[in-house]
Write a protein that holds these residues in place. Structure first.
Motif, short mmCIF file in Angstrom:
data_model
loop_
_atom_site.label_atom_id
_atom_site.label_comp_id
_atom_site.label_asym_id
_atom_site.label_seq_id
_atom_site.Cartn_x
_atom_site.Cartn_y
_atom_site.Cartn_z
N HIS A 50 16.35 53.36 90.35
CA HIS A 50 16.25 54.73 90.86
C HIS A 50 14.96 55.45 90.48
O HIS A 50 14.65 56.51 91.04
N TYR A 51 14.19 54.91 89.52
CA TYR A 51 13.02 55.61 89.02
C TYR A 51 11.71 55.08 89.61
O TYR A 51 10.64 55.52 89.22
N MET A 52 11.81 54.14 90.55
CA MET A 52 10.62 53.51 91.11
C MET A 52 10.57 53.75 92.62
O MET A 52 11.53 53.46 93.34
N LYS A 53 9.45 54.27 93.08
CA LYS A 53 9.29 54.60 94.49
C LYS A 53 9.48 53.37 95.38
O LYS A 53 9.90 53.48 96.54
N LEU A 54 9.19 52.21 94.85
CA LEU A 54 9.38 50.97 95.60
C LEU A 54 10.83 50.81 96.06
O LEU A 54 11.09 50.25 97.12
N PHE A 55 11.76 51.34 95.26
CA PHE A 55 13.18 51.19 95.57
C PHE A 55 13.86 52.51 95.90
O PHE A 55 14.97 52.51 96.46
N ASN A 56 13.25 53.64 95.54
CA ASN A 56 13.90 54.92 95.71
C ASN A 56 12.87 56.01 95.95
O ASN A 56 11.87 56.09 95.22
N ALA A 57 13.14 56.84 96.93
CA ALA A 57 12.16 57.87 97.31
C ALA A 57 11.87 58.85 96.19
O ALA A 57 10.80 59.47 96.15
N HIS A 58 12.81 59.02 95.26
CA HIS A 58 12.62 59.97 94.16
C HIS A 58 11.89 59.37 92.97
O HIS A 58 11.64 60.06 91.99
N GLY A 59 11.54 58.09 93.07
CA GLY A 59 10.89 57.42 91.95
C GLY A 59 9.39 57.64 91.94
O GLY A 59 8.80 58.27 92.82
N VAL A 60 8.76 57.07 90.91
CA VAL A 60 7.32 57.19 90.75
C VAL A 60 6.65 55.90 91.25
O VAL A 60 7.27 54.84 91.28
N SER A 61 5.40 56.01 91.62
CA SER A 61 4.66 54.84 92.10
C SER A 61 4.40 53.88 90.94
O SER A 61 4.07 54.29 89.83
N THR A 62 4.56 52.58 91.23
CA THR A 62 4.30 51.53 90.25
C THR A 62 3.38 50.50 90.91
O THR A 62 3.84 49.48 91.41
N PRO A 63 2.08 50.77 90.92
CA PRO A 63 1.15 49.96 91.73
C PRO A 63 1.14 48.47 91.39
O PRO A 63 0.99 47.63 92.29
N ASN A 64 1.30 48.11 90.14
CA ASN A 64 1.28 46.69 89.78
C ASN A 64 2.52 45.96 90.28
O ASN A 64 2.43 44.84 90.80
N ILE A 65 3.67 46.59 90.14
CA ILE A 65 4.91 45.99 90.64
C ILE A 65 4.92 45.99 92.16
O ILE A 65 5.38 45.04 92.80
N GLU A 66 4.37 47.05 92.75
CA GLU A 66 4.28 47.12 94.21
C GLU A 66 3.38 46.01 94.76
O GLU A 66 3.68 45.40 95.79
N LYS A 67 2.28 45.74 94.05
CA LYS A 67 1.38 44.66 94.48
C LYS A 67 2.08 43.31 94.36
O LYS A 67 1.92 42.44 95.22
N LEU A 68 2.88 43.16 93.31
CA LEU A 68 3.66 41.94 93.15
C LEU A 68 4.61 41.76 94.32
O LEU A 68 4.79 40.66 94.85
N ALA A 69 5.21 42.89 94.77
CA ALA A 69 6.14 42.84 95.90
C ALA A 69 5.42 42.53 97.21
O ALA A 69 5.97 41.85 98.09
N GLN A 70 4.20 43.03 97.36
CA GLN A 70 3.43 42.78 98.58
C GLN A 70 3.17 41.29 98.78
O GLN A 70 3.04 40.80 99.91
N ASN A 71 3.10 40.57 97.66
CA ASN A 71 2.85 39.13 97.72
C ASN A 71 4.09 38.31 97.32
O ASN A 71 4.00 37.11 97.09
N GLY A 72 5.21 39.00 97.22
CA GLY A 72 6.43 38.33 96.77
C GLY A 72 7.66 38.79 97.54
O GLY A 72 7.57 39.13 98.73
N ILE A 73 8.79 38.84 96.84
CA ILE A 73 10.06 39.21 97.46
C ILE A 73 10.65 40.38 96.70
O ILE A 73 10.75 40.36 95.47
N GLN A 74 11.03 41.40 97.43
CA GLN A 74 11.68 42.57 96.85
C GLN A 74 13.19 42.45 97.06
O GLN A 74 13.66 42.42 98.20
N PHE A 75 13.94 42.39 95.97
CA PHE A 75 15.40 42.28 96.05
C PHE A 75 16.01 43.68 95.91
O PHE A 75 16.00 44.27 94.83
#
Length: 616
Positions: A37-62
């Motif tokens: 719930h605290y990460m924008k990648l998974f929830n609109a109310h979360g904060v941006s996490t650019p390193n994890i987001e980049k990992l997701a861009q080249n990986g799989i988001q569950f």
């Protein structure tokens, strides 16, 4: 040496080199106490996490990844074994005595070591299990893949404590003196929380910690890149369970169980995933699946003793990944007891409170170091909360059903909504079947599990499978109208089986005053039952209903107990009755408590609270 022998040696050498090159390294980057719930990648109310987001861009988001328990030791025990906690007695948070695993159940890194992997953990373990030397090559704050033999494949776990619950133990002075990068005026506060400055600040401060954690994730990835290992390494990022604002860590809400998970798979090993890089999936995965997945990715046969199933690796396809359910469990967290189970199927979540008279907001000393917790309780005492916010401090329904897509913070219980009756029955059946299949050892009180099951929990569960099914049946009398349950409760209150009486008493307490006509029989059990905790449960019923002040009886039972966990359960009831039922006053004299019991740290925590010795 003849020519054929030389050729054979060369072939074997080349084969071994190819095998090494074709075996992926595996890295887990684990952050503590944060739900998705605290990460924008998974929830609109979360904060941006650019390193994890980049990992997701080249990986799989569950998008549907879940812990099976809402606290670290229980969650990590299920990860390291791939076995549900209530099945092997690893589900209580940090029992002083560790469970002995049966010979056929291992901590899964041992299987990796057997096929040549270098296994390292930096550095948190926190298992409720006796650890064996063959699990890790190195488990310390110096553990690194860099210490392996040249060319050796590795499995490495890196733990990040930046987001741990303890980071939110700040003072009121800090609220005014330490500014957050996240704007507290625009931050989202859950609808079940008070919309106060303290809650806004706590959320903002936690989002700042998520940002800091993301930077640390980036540092680990950079180390892999600098070592030229990214093209050979599968990377998992995940949270070790939910948290950490009130009513998340320690509770079976989505905020306690629903974790972020991103898996990066390099191009070289894309055959080990049925998902394309840069995509997301709503496939359900749970922590019991993690060990099976790593073993499958590494080419190791998954042992039948593992409860989970692989979601990556060989022989896994989108066709086989049709799982749409996850199970959860919550029992004792430090000195606070409860017994709750959950199942989510699709968008529907079912929570079964086996002791619904327990109040979620019951004091837990470590948890209440957080200002948001203490303020929430203060506002409740002052009558300044709305119905949704106040429910945390009130008895629960035996069953809860939520549509978590429409109601993500589980505020509207649909259990009695006729439109969801069929779904309720389906969810109930699924949970009951899971409980019986393990079987769930929590139908025995914790001190009896320690005494009888810790040396071989699987054997104990197998021997008592029919008993557990029977106790579940008695507990489920709570779900009937009282007039229908009454004759069966009377029967079980007279049973020669001590734990049949135990669960009948708990079910009576769940009915409250509806069961008042059974009070004479229950009062007789309070003084005559052969099992001390049954006398406690009888006193608990009388106190909860207000039919009799049983505070002296509970205090005297505490003095009689010579078992730490039995005494802790008694203190749980004492605090519950003092704070939430009739405001009974207890005067507990430490000098009258068994000396061995008094040495227990959790006992001391309860006594500090009862004796008003806490600094907050």
């Amino acid at each position: 040496m003849n020519f054929k022998s030389i050729v054979l040696i060369v072939i074997l050498f080349i084969s071994s080199c190819l095998t090494a090159q074709d075996t992926p390294n595996i890295v887990w980057i684990v952050s503590e106490d944060n739900s998705k719930h605290y990460m924008k990648l998974f929830n609109a109310h979360g904060v941006s996490t650019p390193n994890i987001e980049k990992l997701a861009q080249n990986g799989i988001q569950f998008n549907r990844a879940f812990s099976n328990a809402a606290v670290c030791s229980a969650a990590r025990s299920s990860i390291i074994t791939g076995v549900y906690g209530p099945k092997v007695a690893t589900h209580y948070h940090r029992s002083e005595q560790k469970v002995t695993l049966p010979e056929n159940i291992k901590m899964f890194p041992e299987y990796l070591r057997e096929v040549g992997y270098y296994t390292t953990n930096n550095a948190k373990e926190d298992y409720n299990i006796i650890k064996y030397d063959m699990v890790w090559d190195d488990s310390s704050n110096k553990a690194s893949w860099r210490n392996r033999k040249k060319g050796q494949p590795f499995f490495h776990v890196f733990n990040i404590g930046t987001t741990h619950e303890g980071q939110l133990h700040f003072s009121e002075k800090d609220v005014d003196s330490i500014r957050t990068k996240t704007n507290i005026e625009t931050v989202f506060v859950q609808p079940n929380h008070p919309q106060t400055k303290i809650f806004k600040y706590t959320n903002a401060r936690y989002l700042d910690l998520i940002s800091k954690m993301d930077q640390q994730v980036g540092e680990v990835i950079k180390q892999l890149k600098d070592d030229h290992l990214l093209e050979n390494t599968i990377i998992f990022y995940y949270g070790d369970h939910g948290g950490v604002l009130p009513n998340s860590k320690g509770y079976l809400k989505e905020t306690g169980l629903h974790v972020p998970l991103v898996v990066y798979i390099p191009e070289k090993f894309k055959n080990l995933s049925s998902f394309k890089a840069g995509t997301s999936t709503n496939t359900f995965v749970s922590f019991v699946d993690f060990s099976a997945t790593v073993l499958n990715v590494a080419g190791v046969k998954v042992p039948k003793t593992i409860d989970g199933v692989p979601f990556l690796g060989r022989n896994v396809s989108k066709h086989t990944l049709q799982n749409k359910e996850t199970f959860g469990y919550a029992d004792r967290f430090d000195e606070k007891y409860d017994m709750v189970r959950s199942v989510r199927i699709g968008n529907l979540k079912y929570i079964r409170n086996f002791q619904p008279f327990n109040v979620d907001g019951l004091m837990n000393n470590y948890r209440y170091k957080q200002l948001a917790y203490s303020e929430w309780k203060l506002l409740f005492d002052k009558g300044q909360l709305n119905e949704i916010q106040a429910s945390f401090f009130k008895p629960k329904a035996p069953e809860e059903v939520y549509d978590v897509e429409k109601d993500p913070f589980e505020t509207n219980n649909l259990a009695h909504d006729a439109a969801y009756h069929k779904e309720l029955l389906k969810l109930r059946k699924s949970l009951n079947s899971w409980i019986k299949s393990m079987p769930d050892l929590s139908f025995f009180p914790e001190h009896l599990i320690i005494e009888k099951a810790f040396t071989n929990p699987i054997a104990f569960g197998t021997a008592h499978k029919k008993d557990i099914s029977k106790y579940l049946k008695i507990a489920n009398l709570q779900l009937l109208p009282f007039d229908e349950a009454k004759p069966k409760l009377l029967k079980y209150l007279d049973s020669s089986d001590e734990l049949e009486r135990y669960w009948a008493l708990i079910s009576c307490s769940s009915f409250g005053l509806k069961a008042s006509e059974l009070s004479d029989k229950i009062e007789a059990l309070m003084t005559s039952d052969t099992l001390l905790i049954n006398r406690m449960r009888a006193a608990e019923f009388l106190g909860i209903t207000g039919l009799k002040d049983s505070s002296d009886a509970l205090t005297n039972l505490l003095y009689q107990s010579n078992n730490e966990k039995e005494a802790l359960l008694l203190l749980n009831t004492i605090v519950l009755q003092q704070d939430y039922y009739k405001n009974y006053q207890f005067s507990v004299q430490s000098t009258l408590i068994n000396k061995a019991v008094l040495k227990n740290k959790l006992i001391q925590e309860r006594l500090k609270y009862l004796n008003h010795e806490l600094p907050y």
